[in-house]
Design an enzyme around this catalytic site. Structure first.
Site, PDB file in Angstrom:
ATOM      1  N   LEU A  17       0.862  -1.106   0.128  1.00 44.11           N
ATOM      2  CA  LEU A  17       0.015   0.086  -0.183  1.00 44.11           C
ATOM      3  C   LEU A  17       0.852   1.126  -0.081  1.00 44.11           C
ATOM      4  O   LEU A  17       1.832   1.359   0.799  1.00 44.11           O
ATOM      5  CB  LEU A  17      -0.941  -0.038   1.220  1.00 44.11           C
ATOM      6  CG  LEU A  17      -2.089   1.098   1.389  1.00 44.11           C
ATOM      7  CD1 LEU A  17      -3.148   1.016   0.545  1.00 44.11           C
ATOM      8  CD2 LEU A  17      -2.414   1.162   2.836  1.00 44.11           C
ATOM      9  N   GLN A  84       0.862  -5.400   1.442  1.00 43.10           N
ATOM     10  CA  GLN A  84      -0.011  -5.825   0.729  1.00 43.10           C
ATOM     11  C   GLN A  84       0.334  -6.558  -0.758  1.00 43.10           C
ATOM     12  O   GLN A  84      -0.313  -7.348  -1.358  1.00 43.10           O
ATOM     13  CB  GLN A  84      -1.059  -4.781   0.373  1.00 43.10           C
ATOM     14  CG  GLN A  84      -2.159  -4.911  -0.469  1.00 43.10           C
ATOM     15  CD  GLN A  84      -2.952  -3.980  -0.823  1.00 43.10           C
ATOM     16  OE1 GLN A  84      -2.465  -2.845  -0.852  1.00 43.10           O
ATOM     17  NE2 GLN A  84      -4.096  -4.115  -1.454  1.00 43.10           N
ATOM     18  N   ASP A 213      13.671   6.312  16.061  1.00 41.09           N
ATOM     19  CA  ASP A 213      13.229   6.287  14.464  1.00 41.09           C
ATOM     20  C   ASP A 213      11.777   6.775  14.931  1.00 41.09           C
ATOM     21  O   ASP A 213      10.836   6.169  15.076  1.00 41.09           O
ATOM     22  CB  ASP A 213      13.467   4.994  14.380  1.00 41.09           C
ATOM     23  CG  ASP A 213      12.645   4.775  12.860  1.00 41.09           C
ATOM     24  OD1 ASP A 213      12.304   5.722  12.250  1.00 41.09           O
ATOM     25  OD2 ASP A 213      12.919   3.670  12.410  1.00 41.09           O
ATOM     26  N   ASP A 272      20.545  -7.210  10.235  1.00 50.81           N
ATOM     27  CA  ASP A 272      20.276  -6.356   9.153  1.00 50.81           C
ATOM     28  C   ASP A 272      19.148  -6.778   7.971  1.00 50.81           C
ATOM     29  O   ASP A 272      19.476  -7.991   7.749  1.00 50.81           O
ATOM     30  CB  ASP A 272      21.636  -6.115   8.208  1.00 50.81           C
ATOM     31  CG  ASP A 272      21.432  -5.190   7.161  1.00 50.81           C
ATOM     32  OD1 ASP A 272      20.391  -4.718   6.616  1.00 50.81           O
ATOM     33  OD2 ASP A 272      22.392  -5.122   6.364  1.00 50.81           O
TER      34      ASP A 272
END
Length: 289
Positions: A17, A84, A213, A272
């Site tokens: 999406l 999605q 973040d 990672d």
């Protein structure tokens, strides 16, 4: 020592999406695509509608699979779908299994998203809240498409939301059940119609790096809408809702978007997320895919 991830068939990275290939110098799959190509992989990123239901996006993917096959001379492709995008991959594999070697779901809502359920409940069909939300989502999709230079693909924000709810994906699953687990939280069939199915995903696990973040903060806020997978989700998709085929792992310490990008700044060694794609390409190579 350079690892060899030269798969037998090309890899297609399929966005979810609001996804896109490139905006200016920024590519959604930049780190993943670069890492796979450095390891010898042949990689393509198809363009799908930023907002639409799973079947429309799946049909668009099928057309681009055919173009890749024609352009490369390959007989099949390996599909890796994020969010999605995993549902579009499943649709394509169900309808053209002879041309799909494998489907890999990364943080895919294979049993629906409780976040989508919460958003659907908050919107009143046919009345102002839904209309406003549709306009906002459409404007966002239009803006991203303009920046990315994406073709004028059809967009339908409400159809996308409905397609991601538990009920919407349940209806989708009744038609395209390949690779789904028979029991909640279990593994699905590894191979159906000669197509291999795999999945991996993450859950929110806060540490001092992630608290810096802002994307993680958004995922943490969204996680409050989960009930069935409360405490076991990535902010957008529940851990067990993501299961499909062979479940490589569903509790990596990644939020929903961290499963396709390298975080800025320092990160823990061995975690990672981009390396998971390279490792998986090596896995596909070993399976002669």
């Amino acid at each position: 020592m350079q690892r060899n991830a030269t798969t037998r068939y090309p890899i297609l990275l399929v966005h979810g999406l609001f996804g896109f290939d490139r905006i200016g110098r920024f590519e959604l799959f930049h780190d993943v695509k670069q890492a796979l190509r450095e390891a010898g992989g042949q990689v393509f990123v198809p363009q799908l509608s930023a907002t639409h239901d799973n079947e429309v996006r799946g049909q668009q993917l099928m057309l681009q699979i055919e173009r890749v096959l024609q352009g490369t001379g390959a007989g099949k492709v390996n599909l890796i779908g994020h969010s999605q995008g995993a549902l579009a991959c499943r649709y394509a594999a169900a309808l053209m299994p002879k041309n799909v070697a494998s489907v890999t779901s990364v943080s895919g809502p294979n049993h629906g998203s409780e976040l989508a359920d919460a958003l659907r409940r908050a919107l009143i069909p046919g009345r102002l809240p839904e209309q406003v939300a549709e306009q906002i989502a459409t404007r966002i999709a239009d803006f991203l498409s303009l920046l990315s230079g994406q073709p004028a693909l059809p967009r339908n924000a409400v159809a996308a939301l409905n397609a991601l709810t538990t009920a919407g994906v349940g209806e989708f699953n009744s038609k395209y059940p390949q690779g789904l687990p028979a029991i909640w939280g279990g593994h699905g069939a590894e191979r159906v119609n000669d197509v291999r199915y795999y999945s991996w995903s993450g859950t929110l696990q806060d540490d001092w790096l992630q608290t810096l973040d802002p994307v993680h903060a958004v995922c943490r806020a969204m996680s409050e809408h989960f009930v069935v997978d409360a405490g076991q989700n990535d902010g957008f998709v529940g851990r067990y809702s993501s299961h499909l085929g062979t479940v490589i792992r569903s509790d990596y310490p990644f939020d929903h978007l961290a499963s396709l990008r390298r975080p800025d700044g320092p990160r823990k060694p061995g975690l990672d997320p981009v390396e998971l794609y390279v490792e998986h390409a090596i896995r596909l190579k070993a399976a002669q895919l």
